[in-house]
Design a protein around this motif. Structure first.
Motif, PDB file in Angstrom:
ATOM      1  N   ASP A 140      39.635  29.883  45.604  1.00  0.00           N
ATOM      2  CA  ASP A 140      39.762  28.427  45.490  1.00  0.00           C
ATOM      3  C   ASP A 140      40.264  28.014  44.113  1.00  0.00           C
ATOM      4  O   ASP A 140      40.891  26.972  43.971  1.00  0.00           O
ATOM      5  N   GLU A 141      40.010  28.844  43.095  1.00  0.00           N
ATOM      6  CA  GLU A 141      40.360  28.483  41.722  1.00  0.00           C
ATOM      7  C   GLU A 141      41.617  29.161  41.205  1.00  0.00           C
ATOM      8  O   GLU A 141      42.347  28.586  40.409  1.00  0.00           O
ATOM      9  N   ASN A 142      41.846  30.405  41.595  1.00  0.00           N
ATOM     10  CA  ASN A 142      42.904  31.222  40.986  1.00  0.00           C
ATOM     11  C   ASN A 142      43.780  31.899  42.023  1.00  0.00           C
ATOM     12  O   ASN A 142      43.373  32.075  43.172  1.00  0.00           O
ATOM     13  N   VAL A 143      44.931  32.350  41.536  1.00  0.00           N
ATOM     14  CA  VAL A 143      45.781  33.251  42.299  1.00  0.00           C
ATOM     15  C   VAL A 143      46.185  34.382  41.358  1.00  0.00           C
ATOM     16  O   VAL A 143      46.752  34.145  40.291  1.00  0.00           O
ATOM     17  N   LEU A 144      45.847  35.614  41.760  1.00  0.00           N
ATOM     18  CA  LEU A 144      46.258  36.815  41.047  1.00  0.00           C
ATOM     19  C   LEU A 144      47.532  37.308  41.711  1.00  0.00           C
ATOM     20  O   LEU A 144      47.588  37.437  42.938  1.00  0.00           O
ATOM     21  N   ILE A 145      48.548  37.579  40.906  1.00  0.00           N
ATOM     22  CA  ILE A 145      49.827  38.045  41.435  1.00  0.00           C
ATOM     23  C   ILE A 145      50.175  39.352  40.734  1.00  0.00           C
ATOM     24  O   ILE A 145      50.387  39.367  39.523  1.00  0.00           O
ATOM     25  N   LEU A 146      50.213  40.436  41.476  1.00  0.00           N
ATOM     26  CA  LEU A 146      50.667  41.726  40.974  1.00  0.00           C
ATOM     27  C   LEU A 146      51.812  42.161  41.869  1.00  0.00           C
ATOM     28  O   LEU A 146      51.678  42.172  43.094  1.00  0.00           O
ATOM     29  N   TRP A 147      52.946  42.518  41.261  1.00  0.00           N
ATOM     30  CA  TRP A 147      54.134  42.836  42.056  1.00  0.00           C
ATOM     31  C   TRP A 147      54.880  43.979  41.401  1.00  0.00           C
ATOM     32  O   TRP A 147      55.034  44.014  40.187  1.00  0.00           O
TER      33      TRP A 147
ATOM     34  N   GLU B 125      45.875  40.846  55.169  1.00  0.00           N
ATOM     35  CA  GLU B 125      44.687  40.855  54.328  1.00  0.00           C
ATOM     36  C   GLU B 125      44.136  42.272  54.179  1.00  0.00           C
ATOM     37  O   GLU B 125      44.190  43.075  55.114  1.00  0.00           O
ATOM     38  N   VAL B 126      43.629  42.567  52.976  1.00  0.00           N
ATOM     39  CA  VAL B 126      42.984  43.842  52.681  1.00  0.00           C
ATOM     40  C   VAL B 126      41.661  43.565  51.971  1.00  0.00           C
ATOM     41  O   VAL B 126      41.431  42.461  51.465  1.00  0.00           O
ATOM     42  N   SER B 127      40.812  44.567  51.912  1.00  0.00           N
ATOM     43  CA  SER B 127      39.518  44.423  51.257  1.00  0.00           C
ATOM     44  C   SER B 127      39.676  44.494  49.731  1.00  0.00           C
ATOM     45  O   SER B 127      40.714  44.938  49.225  1.00  0.00           O
ATOM     46  N   ALA B 128      38.641  44.100  49.022  1.00  0.00           N
ATOM     47  CA  ALA B 128      38.659  44.182  47.554  1.00  0.00           C
ATOM     48  C   ALA B 128      38.794  45.644  47.113  1.00  0.00           C
ATOM     49  O   ALA B 128      39.495  45.943  46.145  1.00  0.00           O
ATOM     50  N   ARG B 129      38.154  46.566  47.813  1.00  0.00           N
ATOM     51  CA  ARG B 129      38.270  47.991  47.480  1.00  0.00           C
ATOM     52  C   ARG B 129      39.724  48.445  47.628  1.00  0.00           C
ATOM     53  O   ARG B 129      40.268  49.145  46.774  1.00  0.00           O
TER      54      ARG B 129
ATOM     55  N   ALA C 189      39.210  39.253  38.635  1.00  0.00           N
ATOM     56  CA  ALA C 189      39.719  38.067  37.946  1.00  0.00           C
ATOM     57  C   ALA C 189      40.276  37.029  38.912  1.00  0.00           C
ATOM     58  O   ALA C 189      40.408  35.855  38.561  1.00  0.00           O
ATOM     59  N   ALA C 190      40.583  37.436  40.136  1.00  0.00           N
ATOM     60  CA  ALA C 190      41.075  36.479  41.133  1.00  0.00           C
ATOM     61  C   ALA C 190      40.036  35.404  41.407  1.00  0.00           C
ATOM     62  O   ALA C 190      40.379  34.278  41.748  1.00  0.00           O
ATOM     63  N   GLY C 191      38.768  35.743  41.270  1.00  0.00           N
ATOM     64  CA  GLY C 191      37.719  34.751  41.437  1.00  0.00           C
ATOM     65  C   GLY C 191      36.792  35.059  42.592  1.00  0.00           C
ATOM     66  O   GLY C 191      37.062  35.923  43.439  1.00  0.00           O
ATOM     67  N   ASP C 192      35.691  34.338  42.603  1.00  0.00           N
ATOM     68  CA  ASP C 192      34.675  34.515  43.650  1.00  0.00           C
ATOM     69  C   ASP C 192      35.258  34.185  45.024  1.00  0.00           C
ATOM     70  O   ASP C 192      35.958  33.195  45.185  1.00  0.00           O
ATOM     71  N   GLY C 193      34.945  35.031  45.974  1.00  0.00           N
ATOM     72  CA  GLY C 193      35.386  34.783  47.344  1.00  0.00           C
ATOM     73  C   GLY C 193      36.869  34.981  47.574  1.00  0.00           C
ATOM     74  O   GLY C 193      37.403  34.517  48.587  1.00  0.00           O
ATOM     75  N   ALA C 194      37.544  35.665  46.657  1.00  0.00           N
ATOM     76  CA  ALA C 194      38.997  35.848  46.799  1.00  0.00           C
ATOM     77  C   ALA C 194      39.338  36.663  48.042  1.00  0.00           C
ATOM     78  O   ALA C 194      38.624  37.586  48.420  1.00  0.00           O
TER      79      ALA C 194
END
Length: 161
Positions: A149-156, A60-64, A103-108
């Motif tokens: 809870d709503e979304n999954v952002l995938i960057l690869w 896990e990493v921070s949003a920043r 865009a991943a959503g709240d609390g991602a």
């Protein structure tokens, strides 16, 4: 079946090409690895990603920090390191990448296989050399996953060694 959602318009052109994959999908079921695997299913490189390795090979990493990783994935080379331009402020790029991460959503929660994640808040994802837990088989790859809870952002990003 995953339901694709639109990435922010500013992301157009930032994550496209033969060495990257980007998607924002509705989270299906309760287990985020299933959503990720469904979204990448059929991709010629990412189809080799193993569920257990995906779950166990990320930290896990921070949003920043996720914004920094998004920058590396969008334009940095995994073989030659990120260009110096990524360390220079770029208001348009940085605002766009923050929007993509949001865009991943709240609390991602944000997860990556970039090895510097083990250093916590001291991690430097734009370092010229780094290690990673390779997830995509015979290539070098870095992923950023944003899971809410709503979304999954995938960057690869992936590159042949």
């Amino acid at each position: 079946m995953t339901t694709k959602r639109a990435l922010p318009a500013c992301a157009r052109g930032r994550f496209e090409g033969p060495q990257s994959f980007a998607a924002l999908v509705a989270r299906t079921g309760g287990d985020w690895p299933d959503t990720v695997l469904e979204a990448i299913h059929g991709h010629p490189v990412l189809r080799h990603v193993d569920r257990r390795e995906l779950r166990d090979g990320v930290l896990e990493v921070s949003a920043r920090q996720a914004v920094e990783l998004a920058a590396l994935i969008s334009v940095g080379s995994l073989l030659y390191g990120p260009g110096e331009s990524l360390r220079a402020p770029d208001a348009e790029r940085d605002a766009c990448l923050r929007e993509v991460v949001r865009a991943a959503g709240d609390g991602a929660r944000f997860l990556t296989n970039h090895g510097h994640a083990e250093y916590g808040e001291e991690a430097d994802f734009l370092a010229s050399s780094f290690h990673a837990d390779v997830l995509a088989g015979p290539t070098i790859d870095i992923c950023l996953l944003g899971v809410s809870d709503e979304n999954v952002l995938i960057l690869w990003r992936f590159e042949d060694d």
